[in-house]
Design a protein around this motif. Sequence first.
Motif, PDB file in Angstrom:
ATOM      1  N   ARG A   1     -13.973 -20.644  -4.230  1.00  0.00           N
ATOM      2  CA  ARG A   1     -15.038 -21.432  -3.580  1.00  0.00           C
ATOM      3  C   ARG A   1     -16.307 -21.394  -4.419  1.00  0.00           C
ATOM      4  O   ARG A   1     -16.997 -22.408  -4.559  1.00  0.00           O
ATOM      5  CB  ARG A   1     -15.310 -20.866  -2.182  1.00  0.00           C
TER       6      ARG A   1
ATOM      7  N   LEU B   1     -12.311 -27.231   7.305  1.00  0.00           N
ATOM      8  CA  LEU B   1     -12.727 -26.461   6.130  1.00  0.00           C
ATOM      9  C   LEU B   1     -12.437 -24.974   6.313  1.00  0.00           C
ATOM     10  O   LEU B   1     -11.971 -24.303   5.385  1.00  0.00           O
ATOM     11  CB  LEU B   1     -14.215 -26.686   5.862  1.00  0.00           C
TER      12      LEU B   1
ATOM     13  N   GLU C   1     -20.218 -25.606   9.906  1.00  0.00           N
ATOM     14  CA  GLU C   1     -19.279 -24.667   9.281  1.00  0.00           C
ATOM     15  C   GLU C   1     -19.925 -23.288   9.138  1.00  0.00           C
ATOM     16  O   GLU C   1     -19.311 -22.263   9.442  1.00  0.00           O
ATOM     17  CB  GLU C   1     -18.851 -25.179   7.907  1.00  0.00           C
TER      18      GLU C   1
END
Length: 227
Positions: free
Chosen positions: A89, A56, A15
């Motif tokens: 986040r 994600l 990611e």
Amino acid sequence: MTQEFRHGPLVPQVEERLRELLRQERWPVGARLPNEVRLAAELGVGRSSVREAVRLLAREGLLDVRHGAGTFVAERPAEPVEVMLRRARLLEVYEVRRALEVEAARLAARRVRPEDAEALTERLRRRQELLGGTPGEFVDADLEFHREVVELSGNAVLLGLFDSVRPLLREALVDAVVHEPDLPDVSCAHADLLAALHRGDADAAIAATERNLADVMRMISEKVAEQ
């Protein structure tokens, strides 16, 4: 584009790598990414790791997954939306930190040895030296201090969990240092944690850890509520 990844869970690292490529505009807005098989081959990882990393990034609005058509680089969200996503986040990251580090502090206070405390003191000294310096270097030093505490807990599972989420922690914390100039200075909480570990005081170690995390979480929560 193939690179070597660090030991540990791959998804956070994949990611992070894809996010970096998006920042570098490896693929322009609206462009279609290579298919899952090709992208996995280029990165040198398995398809499942690529699939989860893409999921994600799509959740954050950076990628647009169109079933039957492919995965495309999404339009960058408007600034307020981007800020909101980043702060949300960060809160999630701090929730994970609280779950791991509070228990680690409790265990470390019971198990720390004098020579361990000396090494931890050096970690904190390094962190304080870099305070206000380059965000990446400061965050690395901060995470080294906290990893040392987790390692001193003597719990291999806790340490493995910390290492597995460390890439995500680093990215979120660097973003916070860069974009949130009014982050509270939690140096006192770090010093209190170190002192509690020196004394073997588990309750004080827990309190210092919670204070360190709660101050930042409170500030970010207030900003999210204002948006």
